[in-house]
Enzyme design. Structure first.
Site, short mmCIF file in Angstrom:
data_model
loop_
_atom_site.label_atom_id
_atom_site.label_comp_id
_atom_site.label_asym_id
_atom_site.label_seq_id
_atom_site.Cartn_x
_atom_site.Cartn_y
_atom_site.Cartn_z
N SER A 159 0.99 -1.71 -0.42
CA SER A 159 0.20 0.28 -0.10
C SER A 159 1.02 1.14 -0.03
O SER A 159 0.38 2.70 -0.48
CB SER A 159 -0.97 -0.04 1.26
N LYS A 217 -6.08 5.14 8.01
CA LYS A 217 -4.86 5.67 7.91
C LYS A 217 -5.16 6.91 7.97
O LYS A 217 -4.04 8.50 8.23
CB LYS A 217 -4.78 5.34 6.04
#
Length: 829
Positions: free
Chosen positions: A674, A717
């Site tokens: 990611s 996040k």
């Protein structure tokens, strides 16, 4: 910096409405869950329910079921509900018993009885013999005088009849030897003195009689040889006389026993005339009682076991013999309705197939058929057995025992030590019991796939799999169906009614739990826990219903209790110990985003990613991988960067650079791809020598063609970087770049949504690396012109020019290595 970036930012910026999908309470047609019907079927598990129904209906022996999925989805609840429905439609299975095997005592025999009749047989057998056989009406021991009358006159002439009651047979041989040696008179005198001093009634008279018969006056007779010969002749006949007496006693006992026991057995035969197995066993019991009739002789008051019994070796108590005629009910279904459904929470070897217990007798451990105990397979026989996969596989030989029973379709009960070949002592071998059971193993997906790959027998025995979904689609009507699930859980957990605004908040939180605004989590365990905690808050405040504030308070409480690590990391960043910039510009440096999973709590945190570039032929060096801190997926993501550089900028030339990438201040493992887009941004910035905005953080993976791909944990996040910026002070320039594919995943905290609505924080969605570069640098990315090259005033033009410059320097560099590099470059062209 070009002003083009402003228009790009506006085009990529997400509106506040795209950051959270709310559930409108007005769309819920009820006031509280008390007005709402419960869910009539498992929500979102249609596939799993269909598989369970197929396994239940399929009667073939190999179609057992493995119910797989993560914990907390209510797998056991769904399985239990469907099994109970199916069990009610079936008849209860027969009862099973073990009885003594008179032919092979170490192999107890099984009895199959119709449902509920085993306890009655056990009671009838317990009442059959003790009161009648061992009572006074059944005394068959003849008086001593009657026995004497049956002995030959020679034995009485010598007065040996009572002597035989006092001494053992081995003494007779010694007596014969003494007579032959001329010392017989001393033996008789000693014996007479012993009889005289004895307290046994009548022995004094016997002593005088013996003395007169034998003519013992203290001196040996003149002619002992004649007396010796006659005595020896009598002694030789004693064994035959004794056997004759024993035979007559047995006949007498058998005749009397036949009269008493026969009538009792006849009564039981009429009660169990429809059960051939029971009738056969009753015949064996009757024969055994007749064969052991002398055991039931009741001694006179004050006497122990009779001497005749001692001679025959029958010193065992009558109670031990009576145990042979007992009935050990292994499992019965008295009063049961339908087939059994058994949940075995401790599936050890013995708990599955039964065990053979032992008890201490005279300092030794012994066992018999009455100590055979049934297991879960016995209780579930004729129905369904549910076990947990992890618990089953972690118990020694439990999995093997279950497979063996399913393969052979019978239950063999044997001690675990014997199955492991740890003991070789003689033990019981109970007759196996036929098995007809449907086994459901509940476990996680990884367990199913491991068993399927590593155990060849698994796929043969468990042909059906029920795969439980973690979430369901959030579509029209799904919110109301989920509200019915909430109402069902509220009743099952006895919580107060929940108002519809609180139900709407629970639905929103379920969407957040799924990590996708378009789906709803089906983790009923977490949902029930949240409801219980909200109910507790309502209790403390004295509210009669659960409100939205109570639900929000429970959510905040869960987050606060689990946030110590995330708060500590953010504190270390604010103190300058962890270096994260949220303002300014830096070349070759970008803020990546990581997500951490600690138990049930997940949180995001920014991480500084840096890149350096120099002349060389080493390609892209992943420092995390070189130090063995990077996992294989992360290493794959870094290798993709080299493919992007070569294919996007110099497809016909050899890359002549050595670049290094690293997660700064990362001291644990790094896994996942990611951060590959952030790593590529840092690498391109270092090549172009163009700084990146530190007020933005980046997440998203990338492929070799420059497409930005979706990642997981996007909500955590974004919130992790937002909290750091908020603590430092929101400037209106901060934000996060996410993949376009993750727009539908956003269910952000209300604080983030509010800050975005006020223009103090921003979210941007991109689907190409070029779009992210424009946001981070403010430069136009640029496209290839008609000549096949990028415009020099674009970011891609600067990158291509730098790579070409490095390649030319590599060709011009002296030395054999450079020559070889040049040859490789020409071969590539």
């Amino acid at each position: 910096m070009s002003t083009t970036g402003l228009s790009v930012a506006d085009a990529r910026r997400l509106a506040p409405s795209a950051l959270y999908r709310a559930c409108d309470p007005a769309g819920l047609p009820f006031e509280t869950t008390a007005d709402l019907e419960g869910a009539d079927e498992p929500l979102g598990q249609a596939r799993a329910v269909e598989a369970i129904g197929f396994a239940i209906g399929m009667q073939h022996r190999s179609y057992n079921l493995f119910a797989m999925g993560p914990e907390g989805l209510g797998r056991r609840t769904v399985v239990s509900r469907l099994l109970e429905q199916a069990a009610r439609a079936r008849s209860a299975p027969p009862d099973w018993c073990y009885v003594f095997n008179f032919r092979t005592p170490h192999r107890p025999s099984r009895l199959t009885l119709p449902t509920g009749r085993a306890p009655g047989l056990q009671r009838d057998m317990a009442r059959l013999l003790p009161a009648q056989v061992t009572g006074k009406p059944f005394l068959v021991a003849a008086p001593t005088q009657a026995i004497l009358d049956s002995w030959p006159q020679e034995a009485q002439k010598f007065g040996l009849t009572h002597l035989l009651d006092h001494i053992a047979f081995t003494t007779y041989r010694s007596l014969s030897k003494l007579l032959a040696s001329g010392h017989y008179h001393k033996l008789y005198l000693d014996e007479c003195h012993a009889l005289k001093d004895s307290h046994e009634p009548g022995l004094k008279a016997h002593a005088a009689r013996k003395k007169s018969i034998l003519g013992l006056t203290g001196t040996p007779p003149a002619q002992p040889n004649r007396l010796q010969q006659e005595l020896e002749s009598v002694i030789e006949k004693l064994p035959r006389w004794r056997r004759e007496v024993q035979r007559k006693l047995r006949e007498l006992n058998r005749q009397i026993t036949q009269g008493v026991v026969g009538s009792l057995i006849a009564e039981m035969r009429s009660a169990y005339a429809d059960l051939p197995q029971v009738l056969e066993h009753l015949s064996a019991v009757q024969d055994d009682v007749l064969d052991h009739a002398e055991f039931f002789q009741q001694p006179k008051e004050g006497e122990g076991v009779g001497p005749l019994a001692l001679m025959l070796g029958h010193a065992e108590p009558v109670q031990a013999l009576m145990a042979r005629y007992a009935v050990n009910v292994l499992v019965h279904h008295d009063g049961a309705q339908g087939a059994p459904v058994v949940f075995e929470d401790h599936p050890t070897h013995d708990n599955l197939v039964g065990r053979i217990e032992h008890e201490s007798r005279m300092g030794a451990l012994v066992t018999d058929f009455t100590l055979i105990k049934g297991g879960a397979l016995h209780r579930a026989n004729g129905g369904y057995l549910v076990v947990d996969a992890i618990k089953l596989l972690t118990q020694p030989l439990a999995w093997e025992a279950l497979k063996r029973a399913l393969r052979s379709r019978e239950i063999r009960t044997e001690p675990l030590a014997q199955a492991l070949s740890l003991i070789s002592t003689v033990s019981l071998e109970p007759e196996p019991i036929p098995l007809d059971v449907k086994v459901i193993v509940v476990g996680q997906r990884v367990i199913y796939h491991l068993l399927h790959a590593l155990d060849p027998e698994f796929s043969e025995l468990f042909k059906v799999v029920a795969d439980f979904d973690e979430d369901m689609r959030r579509e029209e009507g799904s919110d109301l169906r989920y509200a019915r699930l909430i109402a069902t859980l509220a009743r099952e957990n006895a919580v107060r009614p929940i108002e519809r605004a609180a139900v709407a908040r629970l639905i929103e939180h379920a969407s957040r739990g799924a990590g996708d605004a378009q789906r709803l989590s089906l983790s009923v365990a977490r949902l029930a826990d949240l409801m219980l905690e909200a109910n507790h808050l309502a209790d403390t405040q004295g509210n009669g219903v659960m409100t939205r504030a109570h639900v929000q308070g429970a959510i905040d409480g869960q987050t606060r209790r689990s946030a110590r690590i995330s708060d500590r990391l953010r504190e270390e960043t604010l103190r300058g110990r962890l270096l994260i910039d949220t303002a300014g510009e830096r070349t070759g440096q970008v803020n990546g985003l990581s997500v951490f999973q600690l138990g049930d709590h997940a949180f995001g945190s920014p991480a500084r990613i840096t890149a350096t570039v120099r002349l060389g032929a080493g390609g892209v060096v992943d420092i995390e991988r070189e130090t063995r801190l990077g996992g294989p997926i992360h290493a794959k993501g870094v290798l993709i960067l080299g493919g992007y550089l070569a294919g996007h900028y110099l497809p016909d030339r050899l890359l002549s650079l050595t670049a290094s990438l690293v997660f700064e201040q990362s001291y644990g493992g790094v896994e996942g791809d990611s951060a590959s887009s952030a790593e590529l941004y840092a690498l391109l910035s270092a090549i172009a020598r163009v700084p990146l905005r530190q007020s933005l953080a980046v997440t998203g993976s990338v492929n070799q063609h420059g497409d930005v791909q979706a990642v997981g944990g996007v909500n955590e996040k974004v919130e992790g970087f937002f909290r750091l910026c908020r603590d430092r002070g929101l400037t209106g320039d901060q934000g996060v770049i996410i993949p376009v594919a993750n727009r539908d995943s956003l269910m952000l905290d209300h604080a983030v949504v509010e800050a975005v609505g006020q223009g103090r924080f921003h979210l941007y969605a991109v689907d190409r690396i070029d779009q992210g570069l424009e946001l981070l640098t403010g430069w136009p990315a640029g496209r290839r012109e008609a000549g096949g090259r990028f415009a020099p005033d674009t970011l891609n033009g600067r990158i291509e020019a730098r790579l070409s410059h490095l390649a030319e320097r590599a060709r011009a560099a002296p030395g054999p290595e450079a020559g070889a590099r040049g040859q490789r470059g020409r071969a590539g062209r």
